[in-house]
Design a protein around this motif. Structure first.
Motif, short mmCIF file in Angstrom:
data_model
loop_
_atom_site.label_atom_id
_atom_site.label_comp_id
_atom_site.label_asym_id
_atom_site.label_seq_id
_atom_site.Cartn_x
_atom_site.Cartn_y
_atom_site.Cartn_z
N LEU A 32 27.57 7.73 36.10
CA LEU A 32 28.30 6.76 35.30
C LEU A 32 29.41 6.16 36.15
CD1 LEU A 32 28.38 5.65 32.36
CD2 LEU A 32 30.13 7.35 31.90
N PRO A 33 29.40 4.85 36.38
CA PRO A 33 30.45 4.24 37.20
C PRO A 33 31.83 4.40 36.57
CG PRO A 33 28.63 2.71 36.87
CD PRO A 33 28.41 3.88 35.95
N GLU A 34 32.83 4.57 37.40
CA GLU A 34 34.20 4.68 36.91
C GLU A 34 34.54 3.43 36.11
OE1 GLU A 34 38.66 5.13 38.69
OE2 GLU A 34 37.01 6.07 39.78
N GLY A 35 35.11 3.63 34.93
CA GLY A 35 35.49 2.52 34.08
C GLY A 35 34.40 2.03 33.15
N GLN A 36 33.17 2.52 33.32
CA GLN A 36 32.07 2.10 32.45
C GLN A 36 32.25 2.71 31.07
OE1 GLN A 36 29.00 0.14 32.82
NE2 GLN A 36 29.14 0.45 30.63
N GLU A 37 32.29 1.88 30.06
CA GLU A 37 32.39 2.35 28.68
C GLU A 37 30.99 2.65 28.15
OE1 GLU A 37 35.15 2.92 26.94
OE2 GLU A 37 36.42 2.27 28.61
N VAL A 38 30.78 3.85 27.68
CA VAL A 38 29.48 4.23 27.12
C VAL A 38 29.13 3.33 25.95
CG1 VAL A 38 28.22 6.06 25.90
CG2 VAL A 38 29.56 6.61 27.95
N SER A 39 30.11 2.95 25.16
CA SER A 39 29.85 2.13 23.98
C SER A 39 29.18 0.80 24.34
CB SER A 39 31.15 1.86 23.22
OG SER A 39 32.07 1.15 24.03
N GLU A 40 29.39 0.32 25.55
CA GLU A 40 28.83 -0.98 25.96
C GLU A 40 27.49 -0.85 26.68
OE1 GLU A 40 31.96 -2.65 28.31
OE2 GLU A 40 33.34 -2.74 26.62
N MET A 41 27.02 0.35 26.88
CA MET A 41 25.78 0.54 27.64
C MET A 41 24.56 0.12 26.83
SD MET A 41 26.57 4.10 29.63
CE MET A 41 25.02 4.05 30.53
N THR A 42 23.54 -0.35 27.54
CA THR A 42 22.28 -0.74 26.93
C THR A 42 21.10 0.05 27.48
OG1 THR A 42 21.99 -2.53 28.52
CG2 THR A 42 23.10 -3.08 26.44
N ASP A 43 21.33 0.81 28.54
CA ASP A 43 20.27 1.63 29.15
C ASP A 43 20.93 2.70 30.01
OD1 ASP A 43 17.75 2.55 29.85
OD2 ASP A 43 17.08 0.66 30.70
N LEU A 44 20.12 3.66 30.46
CA LEU A 44 20.61 4.64 31.40
C LEU A 44 20.92 3.96 32.72
CD1 LEU A 44 19.06 6.45 29.26
CD2 LEU A 44 18.64 7.99 31.15
N ILE A 45 21.71 4.60 33.54
CA ILE A 45 22.00 4.05 34.86
C ILE A 45 20.73 4.07 35.70
CG2 ILE A 45 23.41 4.32 36.95
CD1 ILE A 45 24.99 3.57 34.35
N SER A 46 19.97 5.17 35.61
CA SER A 46 18.74 5.31 36.38
C SER A 46 17.73 6.14 35.59
CB SER A 46 19.04 5.97 37.73
OG SER A 46 17.85 6.16 38.47
N ARG A 47 16.90 5.47 34.77
CA ARG A 47 15.86 6.19 34.01
C ARG A 47 14.91 6.85 34.98
NH1 ARG A 47 13.14 3.26 28.83
NH2 ARG A 47 14.95 2.11 28.08
N HIS A 48 14.55 8.10 34.65
CA HIS A 48 13.64 8.81 35.54
C HIS A 48 12.45 9.43 34.82
CE1 HIS A 48 13.71 9.16 39.74
NE2 HIS A 48 14.08 10.40 39.88
N ARG A 49 12.69 9.96 33.64
CA ARG A 49 11.62 10.71 32.99
C ARG A 49 11.76 10.62 31.47
NH1 ARG A 49 6.97 12.83 34.92
NH2 ARG A 49 6.48 14.83 34.02
N GLU A 50 10.68 10.20 30.79
CA GLU A 50 10.71 10.19 29.33
C GLU A 50 10.54 11.62 28.83
OE1 GLU A 50 9.08 7.67 25.52
OE2 GLU A 50 7.93 7.59 27.38
N MET A 51 11.26 11.93 27.76
CA MET A 51 11.18 13.26 27.15
C MET A 51 10.65 13.10 25.73
SD MET A 51 14.77 14.91 28.51
CE MET A 51 15.80 13.68 27.72
N GLU A 52 9.86 14.07 25.30
CA GLU A 52 9.29 14.04 23.95
C GLU A 52 10.32 14.50 22.93
OE1 GLU A 52 6.06 16.58 21.33
OE2 GLU A 52 5.99 16.71 23.51
N ILE A 53 10.50 13.72 21.86
CA ILE A 53 11.35 14.15 20.75
C ILE A 53 10.50 15.11 19.92
CG2 ILE A 53 12.63 13.47 18.69
CD1 ILE A 53 13.12 10.75 20.08
N ALA A 54 10.86 16.39 19.96
CA ALA A 54 10.03 17.42 19.33
C ALA A 54 10.45 17.72 17.90
CB ALA A 54 10.09 18.70 20.15
N GLU A 55 11.77 17.65 17.63
CA GLU A 55 12.24 18.06 16.32
C GLU A 55 13.64 17.50 16.08
OE1 GLU A 55 12.30 22.28 13.94
OE2 GLU A 55 13.12 22.30 15.97
N ILE A 56 13.90 17.17 14.83
CA ILE A 56 15.24 16.76 14.41
C ILE A 56 15.59 17.62 13.21
CG2 ILE A 56 16.70 14.88 13.57
CD1 ILE A 56 14.70 12.93 14.92
#
Length: 106
Positions: A32-56
């Motif tokens: 996460l770059p210094e000063g980057q607000e998470v609230s303004e993010m639209t994607d990961l910095i570097s997507r690498h691997r999709e994970m399965e949502i198993a349970e909520i």
């Protein structure tokens, strides 16, 4: 996990009675770059691997939800440090997928 602005909007719609549908979860290795607000993010910095949502589930703690994801190293050609996780959800009005929440391990 911290909600993004898009995540807050989707959550507000859920509070108003529209469905809350989580669509995917991703692991990344970005910093996460210094000063980057998470609230303004639209994607990961570097997507690498999709994970399965198993349970909520809703634990007995007030105001929390537990989202269990499963990941595997099967098919990876080289390793990576898992430094960030993004949870994506569908906007019930547009049916578009947005980054709902983000967390980083630094």
């Amino acid at each position: 996990m911290e909600l993004t602005n898009a995540g807050r909007n989707i959550l507000a719609k859920a509070i108003a009675g529209q469905p809350l549908k989580f669509t995917s979860a991703w692991a990344g290795n970005g910093f996460l770059p210094e000063g980057q607000e998470v609230s303004e993010m639209t994607d990961l910095i570097s997507r690498h691997r999709e994970m399965e949502i198993a349970e909520i589930t809703i634990p007995p703690h007030i105001g929390t939800a537990k989202i269990t994801v499963i990941t595997s190293n099967a098919g990876l050609t080289e390793g990576f440090f898992l430094r960030e996780v993004g949870l994506f959800a569908e906007d019930p009005d547009t049916h578009e997928e947005f980054l709902y929440g983000y967390c980083t391990a630094g």
